[in-house]
Design a protein around this motif. Sequence first.
Motif, PDB file in Angstrom:
ATOM      1  N   VAL A   1      -5.613   5.369  23.914  1.00  0.00           N
ATOM      2  CA  VAL A   1      -4.737   4.651  24.844  1.00  0.00           C
ATOM      3  C   VAL A   1      -3.529   4.123  24.074  1.00  0.00           C
ATOM      4  CG1 VAL A   1      -4.574   2.654  26.394  1.00  0.00           C
ATOM      5  CG2 VAL A   1      -6.700   3.971  26.283  1.00  0.00           C
ATOM      6  N   LEU A   2      -2.347   4.278  24.657  1.00  0.00           N
ATOM      7  CA  LEU A   2      -1.137   3.687  24.104  1.00  0.00           C
ATOM      8  C   LEU A   2      -0.961   2.293  24.696  1.00  0.00           C
ATOM      9  CD1 LEU A   2       1.619   3.865  22.551  1.00  0.00           C
ATOM     10  CD2 LEU A   2       2.587   4.766  24.684  1.00  0.00           C
ATOM     11  N   VAL A   3      -0.817   1.294  23.818  1.00  0.00           N
ATOM     12  CA  VAL A   3      -0.683  -0.101  24.249  1.00  0.00           C
ATOM     13  C   VAL A   3       0.647  -0.655  23.746  1.00  0.00           C
ATOM     14  CG1 VAL A   3      -1.651  -2.433  24.099  1.00  0.00           C
ATOM     15  CG2 VAL A   3      -3.182  -0.446  24.222  1.00  0.00           C
ATOM     16  N   ARG A   4       1.417  -1.246  24.669  1.00  0.00           N
ATOM     17  CA  ARG A   4       2.592  -2.022  24.259  1.00  0.00           C
ATOM     18  C   ARG A   4       2.090  -3.392  23.829  1.00  0.00           C
ATOM     19  NH1 ARG A   4       5.802  -5.547  27.206  1.00  0.00           N
ATOM     20  NH2 ARG A   4       4.943  -4.754  29.177  1.00  0.00           N
ATOM     21  N   VAL A   5       2.243  -3.709  22.561  1.00  0.00           N
ATOM     22  CA  VAL A   5       1.679  -4.930  22.000  1.00  0.00           C
ATOM     23  C   VAL A   5       2.539  -6.129  22.400  1.00  0.00           C
ATOM     24  CG1 VAL A   5       0.976  -6.114  19.889  1.00  0.00           C
ATOM     25  CG2 VAL A   5       0.691  -3.630  20.072  1.00  0.00           C
ATOM     26  N   ILE A   6       1.901  -7.109  22.996  1.00  0.00           N
ATOM     27  CA  ILE A   6       2.566  -8.368  23.348  1.00  0.00           C
ATOM     28  C   ILE A   6       2.435  -9.375  22.215  1.00  0.00           C
ATOM     29  CG2 ILE A   6       2.584 -10.318  24.963  1.00  0.00           C
ATOM     30  CD1 ILE A   6       3.599  -7.702  26.163  1.00  0.00           C
ATOM     31  N   SER A   7       1.264  -9.418  21.609  1.00  0.00           N
ATOM     32  CA  SER A   7       1.014 -10.355  20.511  1.00  0.00           C
ATOM     33  C   SER A   7      -0.118  -9.823  19.651  1.00  0.00           C
ATOM     34  CB  SER A   7       0.657 -11.741  21.051  1.00  0.00           C
ATOM     35  OG  SER A   7      -0.587 -11.693  21.741  1.00  0.00           O
ATOM     36  N   CYS A   8      -0.193 -10.340  18.427  1.00  0.00           N
ATOM     37  CA  CYS A   8      -1.283  -9.955  17.533  1.00  0.00           C
ATOM     38  C   CYS A   8      -1.558 -11.082  16.555  1.00  0.00           C
ATOM     39  CB  CYS A   8      -0.926  -8.681  16.763  1.00  0.00           C
ATOM     40  SG  CYS A   8      -2.302  -8.052  15.773  1.00  0.00           S
ATOM     41  N   GLY A   9      -2.821 -11.417  16.381  1.00  0.00           N
ATOM     42  CA  GLY A   9      -3.204 -12.477  15.466  1.00  0.00           C
ATOM     43  C   GLY A   9      -3.047 -12.082  14.008  1.00  0.00           C
ATOM     44  N   VAL A  10      -2.974 -13.093  13.155  1.00  0.00           N
ATOM     45  CA  VAL A  10      -3.063 -12.917  11.710  1.00  0.00           C
ATOM     46  C   VAL A  10      -4.443 -13.414  11.308  1.00  0.00           C
ATOM     47  CG1 VAL A  10      -2.167 -13.630   9.458  1.00  0.00           C
ATOM     48  CG2 VAL A  10      -0.588 -13.190  11.364  1.00  0.00           C
ATOM     49  N   CYS A  11      -5.267 -12.512  10.818  1.00  0.00           N
ATOM     50  CA  CYS A  11      -6.680 -12.800  10.558  1.00  0.00           C
ATOM     51  C   CYS A  11      -6.944 -12.857   9.056  1.00  0.00           C
ATOM     52  CB  CYS A  11      -7.535 -11.721  11.216  1.00  0.00           C
ATOM     53  SG  CYS A  11      -9.318 -11.907  10.984  1.00  0.00           S
TER      54      CYS A  11
ATOM     55  N   SER B   1      -3.969  -0.859  13.896  1.00  0.00           N
ATOM     56  CA  SER B   1      -2.755  -1.201  13.139  1.00  0.00           C
ATOM     57  C   SER B   1      -1.699  -1.814  14.049  1.00  0.00           C
ATOM     58  CB  SER B   1      -2.194   0.039  12.428  1.00  0.00           C
ATOM     59  OG  SER B   1      -2.973   0.383  11.312  1.00  0.00           O
ATOM     60  N   SER B   2      -2.002  -3.002  14.541  1.00  0.00           N
ATOM     61  CA  SER B   2      -1.228  -3.569  15.648  1.00  0.00           C
ATOM     62  C   SER B   2      -0.224  -4.639  15.246  1.00  0.00           C
ATOM     63  CB  SER B   2      -2.186  -4.115  16.702  1.00  0.00           C
ATOM     64  OG  SER B   2      -3.201  -4.905  16.115  1.00  0.00           O
ATOM     65  N   TRP B   3       0.136  -4.724  13.969  1.00  0.00           N
ATOM     66  CA  TRP B   3       1.340  -5.465  13.620  1.00  0.00           C
ATOM     67  C   TRP B   3       2.500  -4.528  13.906  1.00  0.00           C
ATOM     68  CZ3 TRP B   3       0.080  -8.230   8.315  1.00  0.00           C
ATOM     69  CH2 TRP B   3      -0.807  -9.294   8.563  1.00  0.00           C
ATOM     70  N   ALA B   4       2.685  -4.277  15.189  1.00  0.00           N
ATOM     71  CA  ALA B   4       3.656  -3.276  15.639  1.00  0.00           C
ATOM     72  C   ALA B   4       3.974  -3.530  17.107  1.00  0.00           C
ATOM     73  CB  ALA B   4       3.095  -1.868  15.456  1.00  0.00           C
ATOM     74  N   THR B   5       5.078  -2.991  17.566  1.00  0.00           N
ATOM     75  CA  THR B   5       5.472  -3.183  18.961  1.00  0.00           C
ATOM     76  C   THR B   5       4.674  -2.297  19.912  1.00  0.00           C
ATOM     77  OG1 THR B   5       7.273  -1.601  18.605  1.00  0.00           O
ATOM     78  CG2 THR B   5       7.803  -3.952  18.414  1.00  0.00           C
ATOM     79  N   HIS B   6       4.121  -1.198  19.428  1.00  0.00           N
ATOM     80  CA  HIS B   6       3.205  -0.342  20.182  1.00  0.00           C
ATOM     81  C   HIS B   6       2.113   0.134  19.236  1.00  0.00           C
ATOM     82  CE1 HIS B   6       6.636  -0.101  22.938  1.00  0.00           C
ATOM     83  NE2 HIS B   6       5.810   0.356  23.863  1.00  0.00           N
ATOM     84  N   THR B   7       0.961   0.456  19.784  1.00  0.00           N
ATOM     85  CA  THR B   7      -0.104   1.022  18.978  1.00  0.00           C
ATOM     86  C   THR B   7      -0.971   1.925  19.841  1.00  0.00           C
ATOM     87  OG1 THR B   7      -1.798   0.515  17.331  1.00  0.00           O
ATOM     88  CG2 THR B   7      -1.828  -0.798  19.348  1.00  0.00           C
ATOM     89  N   VAL B   8      -1.785   2.737  19.176  1.00  0.00           N
ATOM     90  CA  VAL B   8      -2.737   3.617  19.847  1.00  0.00           C
ATOM     91  C   VAL B   8      -4.139   3.213  19.412  1.00  0.00           C
ATOM     92  CG1 VAL B   8      -3.624   5.977  19.970  1.00  0.00           C
ATOM     93  CG2 VAL B   8      -1.154   5.562  20.119  1.00  0.00           C
ATOM     94  N   ALA B   9      -5.048   3.030  20.376  1.00  0.00           N
ATOM     95  CA  ALA B   9      -6.414   2.587  20.090  1.00  0.00           C
ATOM     96  C   ALA B   9      -7.410   3.447  20.852  1.00  0.00           C
ATOM     97  CB  ALA B   9      -6.583   1.116  20.474  1.00  0.00           C
TER      98      ALA B   9
ATOM     99  N   ARG C   1       4.267 -12.993  18.025  1.00  0.00           N
ATOM    100  CA  ARG C   1       4.819 -12.557  19.316  1.00  0.00           C
ATOM    101  C   ARG C   1       5.762 -11.382  19.060  1.00  0.00           C
ATOM    102  NH1 ARG C   1       5.955 -18.382  21.335  1.00  0.00           N
ATOM    103  NH2 ARG C   1       4.481 -18.675  23.050  1.00  0.00           N
ATOM    104  N   MET C   2       5.501 -10.278  19.748  1.00  0.00           N
ATOM    105  CA  MET C   2       6.365  -9.120  19.595  1.00  0.00           C
ATOM    106  C   MET C   2       7.621  -9.285  20.455  1.00  0.00           C
ATOM    107  SD  MET C   2       4.662  -7.594  17.436  1.00  0.00           S
ATOM    108  CE  MET C   2       3.014  -7.840  16.776  1.00  0.00           C
ATOM    109  N   PRO C   3       8.734  -8.700  20.028  1.00  0.00           N
ATOM    110  CA  PRO C   3       9.950  -8.776  20.842  1.00  0.00           C
ATOM    111  C   PRO C   3       9.757  -8.076  22.171  1.00  0.00           C
ATOM    112  CG  PRO C   3      10.220  -7.215  19.044  1.00  0.00           C
ATOM    113  CD  PRO C   3       8.931  -7.923  18.796  1.00  0.00           C
ATOM    114  N   ALA C   4      10.454  -8.544  23.209  1.00  0.00           N
ATOM    115  CA  ALA C   4      10.312  -7.964  24.548  1.00  0.00           C
ATOM    116  C   ALA C   4      10.748  -6.511  24.522  1.00  0.00           C
ATOM    117  CB  ALA C   4      11.153  -8.752  25.540  1.00  0.00           C
TER     118      ALA C   4
END
Length: 372
Positions: free
Chosen positions: A35-45, A144-152, A369-372
Amino acid sequence: MRITAAVLEQIDTQTVPHRITLEQIELDDPRDDEVLVRVISCGVCGTDRGCLHGVEPYPTPGVLGHEAAGVVEAVGRNVTRVHNGDRVMIGFPFCGRCYRCLRGEQRYCEKNRDLTFSGYRLDGSGGMRRRNGEELAGRFFQQSSWATHTVALEQQLARVPDSIELEMAGPYGCSISTGAGTVLNELRPEPGTSLAVFGAGNVGLAAVMAARLTSVEHIIVIDKVPERLALARELGATHTFHASSDTVEEIKELTRHRLDYAIEATNGANLVADAVAALGMRGTCAVVGGSSPSAKVTLKHADLLGHGKRLIGVMGGGGQTPAFLESLMALQGQGRFPLEKLVRFYDFADVNRAIDDSDAGITIKPILRMPA
């Protein structure tokens, strides 16, 4: 498609710190089960930071990030659980076919190491590359979701209920479900029992919030930071102790030598021996903290044998993915799991500051927070 990602060029060395820069890179289309996901936000773990600092191995150049929340933008032809426009967060990956997965123990998937830390799919393929064609390790936790889009992978997605803000949902994918799941899925404390949490970071405080949902009598938290101990009390801790050489005896006195459960959730302090020593007869210690994989623990033989104590490791809070994640998010929507009290948001461009603030203990749970 072309996206922006935080590329890790190198990990920390004795002389050179890690280097992360935002770059425009190429992302492949999703495969049949992806699935292609437009990332809205991602935590720092803590696991991201462990890779940055060389505690956990990860190939470079590569892209980290494994606590993403976003919106589905495209699905592979075999995907049926989610659709374009769905609000989702991305949890742990699992193969779905091995012995452990078929037993409903997906967090202990036999392919876990390759799916999480190799940087690639199980067949060795990637999915992210620089514009000059250089391959990137772009499948950290298969996202690998420190990105504006990712595939999962389809099976690692959980739907985010309308009752919570989408940008809050990412941390359930690892740190928050680790702490909460250790209590609710693995320890399952009985009414009237006592629980001690060593470490009041995001994992430990998630365990406190989960314990408050049970009928535990004593919820004890141990840490060195007064502000975190105060937050632990706000979240449901009945007693807090400043970590010291006297902590074990203080816990024993409070519980009359009957501490039933302990969780070691420190980020590298490795207080397993103290957590086991604080337990009463037949007590159980769950190890979830982020010490080095090569770290060693010295225990007294009599504690385990003569006192019937148990020591268990817990991966990601156990439980099933994504059903458990969706249940936690529903609890937050009801006001019963206040994750928002742990969070601070950072712009994606400030990823290095978010990492530094987390390392320094300034922020408990940073979310990008990823840019709009």
